[in-house]
Design a protein around this motif. Structure first.
Motif, PDB file in Angstrom:
ATOM      1  N   GLN A   1      17.280  10.423 -13.633  1.00 42.54           N
ATOM      2  CA  GLN A   1      18.586  10.093 -14.205  1.00 42.54           C
ATOM      3  C   GLN A   1      18.571  10.530 -15.666  1.00 42.54           C
TER       4      GLN A   1
ATOM      5  N   VAL B   1      20.599  10.701 -19.229  1.00 48.43           N
ATOM      6  CA  VAL B   1      21.634   9.984 -19.966  1.00 48.43           C
ATOM      7  C   VAL B   1      22.104  10.823 -21.147  1.00 48.43           C
TER       8      VAL B   1
ATOM      9  N   SER C   1      20.501   0.550 -20.052  1.00 50.24           N
ATOM     10  CA  SER C   1      20.347   1.885 -19.486  1.00 50.24           C
ATOM     11  C   SER C   1      19.051   1.965 -18.682  1.00 50.24           C
TER      12      SER C   1
ATOM     13  N   GLY D   1      17.998   5.118 -17.627  1.00 52.98           N
ATOM     14  CA  GLY D   1      17.754   6.552 -17.583  1.00 52.98           C
ATOM     15  C   GLY D   1      16.287   6.915 -17.723  1.00 52.98           C
TER      16      GLY D   1
ATOM     17  N   TYR E   1      17.878   6.963 -27.981  1.00 52.05           N
ATOM     18  CA  TYR E   1      17.244   7.142 -26.676  1.00 52.05           C
ATOM     19  C   TYR E   1      15.818   6.579 -26.675  1.00 52.05           C
TER      20      TYR E   1
ATOM     21  N   MET F   1      13.557   5.739 -23.386  1.00 54.03           N
ATOM     22  CA  MET F   1      13.671   7.008 -22.678  1.00 54.03           C
ATOM     23  C   MET F   1      12.991   8.141 -23.427  1.00 54.03           C
TER      24      MET F   1
END
Length: 344
Positions: A167, A169, A228, A230, A263, A268
């Motif tokens: 995934q 983002v 999230s 991601g 992020y 991530m």
């Protein structure tokens, strides 16, 4: 005395405002004195202007001989006023760059911007590439490198688990004029899921029910950090998937984008353009991958083993701990003040 000043910010949803208020918090924790007003969050333009103007006047009246005043740049109409007033009062100024006007909004020529920055006693730039660009274009004062913007937030991401597809983002403006590449990327054959956070998405430009494509709209950064799921955060700009073009194509080789810090704080690893200023930082710290084009992202992701992904996540968590502690700004400010304390 080391000092800074705050101003009115319309809101903290803007990445630039978040970066600036984080720097203010870090300086306060380091013992720097706020010689202006405490920062406010007034959205009314007239009231905000009055508050900021009052803060600028208070700042100028508070500067004393021997002070070092840190200015976050750009400051629009007040910048030259603060720098000149500080020097008239026997103080020194350090400019911490967030944006260069000759790139971002083209409000200044390069020559005008260099002349403005040279009025300081020191500069804190984003990256080694930005420092090199400034020096090649005529900056003569000492420059210290920030490296990456810190990201202060008490929230922590939840642990992630591997799944049968990645995934990816993207967080930021979703209007076609800002991020047209997303509309092209959405329609490509790809094995990864694309999840978008932000305002301005034009759904009329795409077919309905594209597989592996989700638009979640605006989400406060704190919720992105905690909610999230991601596997990677994407740092990309412009109209094309093949490369980064347009004004950002010129700018990204110099800057440390604030969304990269977001992020990482969300747990991530990141995907960056191979010619960006942050590509060496990402690769040296093992916190993601650098790609020439998004057109070959599928094949690049296929090369990442589960063990490598776990290592990237662990490295991202390590770097994120420094961002949450304000380590980069603390180091850069410390280096600059040490330079200014050397005998002249």
């Amino acid at each position: 005395m080391y000092c800074y000043f705050s101003k009115n910010y319309n809101h903290l949803e803007n990445a630039g405002n978040k970066a600036k208020t984080d720097i203010e918090t870090i300086m306060h924790e380091m013992g720097y004195a706020n010689i202006g007003r405490n920062h406010t969050l007034v959205r009314n333009k007239v009231a905000g202007f009055v508050i900021t103007l009052a803060g600028m006047l208070k700042t100028v009246m508070s500067i004393r001989k021997g002070d070092v005043v840190v200015i976050q740049y750009p400051l629009k109409k007040y910048y030259d006023f603060i720098v000149k007033s500080a020097h008239r009062r026997g103080a020194r100024t350090v400019t911490l760059i967030h944006d260069l006007g000759s790139f971002r909004r083209k409000k200044l020529t390069v020559k005008e911007e260099i002349e403005r920055l040279n009025r300081n006693d020191g500069i804190i730039a984003h990256t080694p590439a930005m420092k090199q660009w400034l020096e090649e274009h005529g900056v003569k004062v000492p420059i210290v490198i920030l490296g990456i913007f810190d990201y202060l937030c008490d929230r922590k991401p939840e642990p992630r688990h591997n799944r049968n597809h990645y995934q990816i983002v993207f967080a930021g403006p979703l209007r076609p004029q800002n991020s047209a590449f997303l509309y092209a990327l959405a329609q490509k054959n790809r094995s990864y899921e694309l999840v978008l956070y932000g305002n301005g998405f034009d759904k009329s430009r795409l077919p309905e029910d594209i597989p592996g494509f989700t638009v979640r709209g605006f989400c406060p950064p704190e919720k992105i950090i905690t909610e999230s799921r991601g596997d990677f955060g994407l740092v990309w700009y412009g109209p094309e998937t093949e490369t980064i073009a347009g004004p950002q194509g010129e700018y990204l080789p110099l800057i440390a984008p604030h969304k990269l810090s977001l992020y990482l704080r969300a747990g991530m690893p990141v995907i960056v353009w191979s010619k960006s200023a942050m590509a060496p930082f990402v690769e040296e710290n093992g916190i993601g991958i650098a790609v020439d084009s998004l057109d070959n992202l599928d094949s690049r992701l296929a090369l990442i083993s589960p063990a490598q992904l776990e290592e990237m996540r662990a490295n991202a968590t390590r770097v994120a701990a420094d961002l949450a502690a304000g380590a980069n700004a603390r180091r850069a400010l410390g280096e600059m003040m040490a330079l200014l304390e050397q005998p002249r």
